[in-house]
Write an enzyme that holds these catalytic residues in place. Structure first.
Site, PDB file in Angstrom:
ATOM      1  N   SER A  99      33.648  34.987  41.940  1.00  0.00           N
ATOM      2  CA  SER A  99      32.744  34.253  41.205  1.00  0.00           C
ATOM      3  C   SER A  99      31.365  35.238  42.072  1.00  0.00           C
ATOM      4  O   SER A  99      29.613  35.339  40.787  1.00  0.00           O
ATOM      5  CB  SER A  99      32.044  33.041  41.201  1.00  0.00           C
ATOM      6  OG  SER A  99      33.803  32.884  40.242  1.00  0.00           O
ATOM      7  N   LYS A 124      24.750  31.456  44.331  1.00  0.00           N
ATOM      8  CA  LYS A 124      25.848  32.002  43.112  1.00  0.00           C
ATOM      9  C   LYS A 124      27.174  32.131  44.824  1.00  0.00           C
ATOM     10  O   LYS A 124      26.361  32.682  45.664  1.00  0.00           O
ATOM     11  CB  LYS A 124      25.988  33.423  42.577  1.00  0.00           C
ATOM     12  CG  LYS A 124      26.946  33.423  41.595  1.00  0.00           C
ATOM     13  CD  LYS A 124      26.978  32.293  40.480  1.00  0.00           C
ATOM     14  CE  LYS A 124      27.987  32.393  40.140  1.00  0.00           C
ATOM     15  NZ  LYS A 124      28.776  31.314  40.584  1.00  0.00           N
ATOM     16  N   THR A 125      27.856  30.784  44.152  1.00  0.00           N
ATOM     17  CA  THR A 125      29.184  31.071  44.983  1.00  0.00           C
ATOM     18  C   THR A 125      30.000  31.718  44.543  1.00  0.00           C
ATOM     19  O   THR A 125      30.206  31.832  43.480  1.00  0.00           O
ATOM     20  CB  THR A 125      29.847  29.656  44.570  1.00  0.00           C
ATOM     21  OG1 THR A 125      29.955  29.376  44.136  1.00  0.00           O
ATOM     22  CG2 THR A 125      28.507  28.547  45.953  1.00  0.00           C
ATOM     23  N   GLY A 126      31.366  31.824  45.248  1.00  0.00           N
ATOM     24  CA  GLY A 126      32.217  32.638  44.598  1.00  0.00           C
ATOM     25  C   GLY A 126      33.527  31.690  45.651  1.00  0.00           C
ATOM     26  O   GLY A 126      33.898  31.948  46.799  1.00  0.00           O
TER      27      GLY A 126
END
Length: 298
Positions: A68, A233-235
């Site tokens: 993501s 922003k993480t994923g």
């Protein structure tokens, strides 16, 4: 035969030599600290960090699945497409209920389970980036003109070392396709620097949305001093046969002395989710400590 004092140039040379040794030692210490954090954990960890002109890289020739985190690239391309068309993020989009897949992570679908909706692009951006909504992401990819445009647009900014060819829908249809959306850690660092430093890029709204990210509070955020703002922003991926393709966080820590860019990617981890997150937090903590102490990390 009498002794004589060493000449000034020799003294300066000795001091310079000692300083070089000290700097090398400091650099090795940061590397050693991060090596010890990773230890014998079953994972590959990539790092790219920059603060105050100092940089640190680890495993920067490895292709890490973005998961993501690529929603950052998608948001940039969608905003760019709107600007090309003379539109703004205030533009309203009609979203038919058939476009909101139920078999994916989607706070937007949870809020509007049975209805078609009209929503501004700004709200879609917030859902996609701050809440990591997969449906919102794929709608933004359509707004941008497709995933190929997203890839080409980021390259047009002079950034390489990544590849984007999959949507959330295609990755959901075949889990292995997530490896096709990859980046070197330094390439993600370049994306962050563009968002937060490029003049006139029209991404102020994206910066604010990233500062409101609600996912991954146990990642970089957990390794920061209290009261410091993080825009990130993480994923993360599902597991296949116990292996997690990716657990990521990429962001900008707003320290008193300036912005600190930190990218930590974890690939193919056999460890628990909590171990992955704790590893990211610990790496961030060491990087911030080194940068704050003025350690030369190049």
């Amino acid at each position: 035969m009498g002794h004589h004092k060493p000449s000034m140039p020799n003294s300066l040379f000795a001091i310079a030599f000692l300083l070089t040794l000290c700097l090398q030692s400091a650099n090795a210490t940061l590397e050693e600290k991060i090596d010890s954090i990773v230890g014998d954990k079953q994972m590959t960890v990539g790092v790219a960090a920059e603060c105050g002109g100092k940089t640190f890289l680890r495993n920067d020739t490895v292709r890490f699945p973005l998961l993501s985190v690529f929603k950052t690239h998608v948001a940039m391309a969608a905003i760019a497409r709107l600007r090309m068309e003379g539109a703004t993020t205030d533009s309203m989009i009609h979203i038919d209920k058939s476009r909101l897949r139920a078999d994916t992570y989607s706070p937007m679908k949870q809020k509007y389970p049975h209805e078609s909706i009209d929503m501004s692009v700004a709200e879609l951006l917030r859902y996609s980036v701050a809440e990591s909504d997969n449906n919102a992401c794929d709608i933004l990819i359509d707004i941008a003109g497709g995933i190929d445009f997203v890839d080409a647009y980021i390259r047009s900014l002079g950034i390489g070392g990544f590849s984007l060819s999959e949507t959330e829908a295609t990755m959901h249809s075949d889990r292995s396709l997530c490896y096709n959306n990859w980046s070197y850690p330094s390439a993600m660092l370049a994306v962050l620097k563009y968002i937060f430093e490029a003049e006139g890029n029209g991404l102020e709204q994206l910066r604010d949305i990233m500062a409101g990210t609600v996912t991954g509070q146990d990642k970089i955020k957990a390794g920061m001093p209290p009261g410091v703002v993080l825009a990130h922003k993480t994923g993360s991926s599902d597991r296949v046969n116990g292996i997690k393709a990716a657990d990521n966080d990429a962001g900008v820590v707003m320290l008193p002395q300036g912005r600190c860019y930190i990218v930590v990617f974890i690939k193919d981890s056999a460890e628990a989710d909590q171990t992955n997150s704790a590893t990211i937090a610990a790496v961030a903590r060491e990087l911030i400590a080194a940068f704050s102490a003025g350690t030369d990390t190049e």
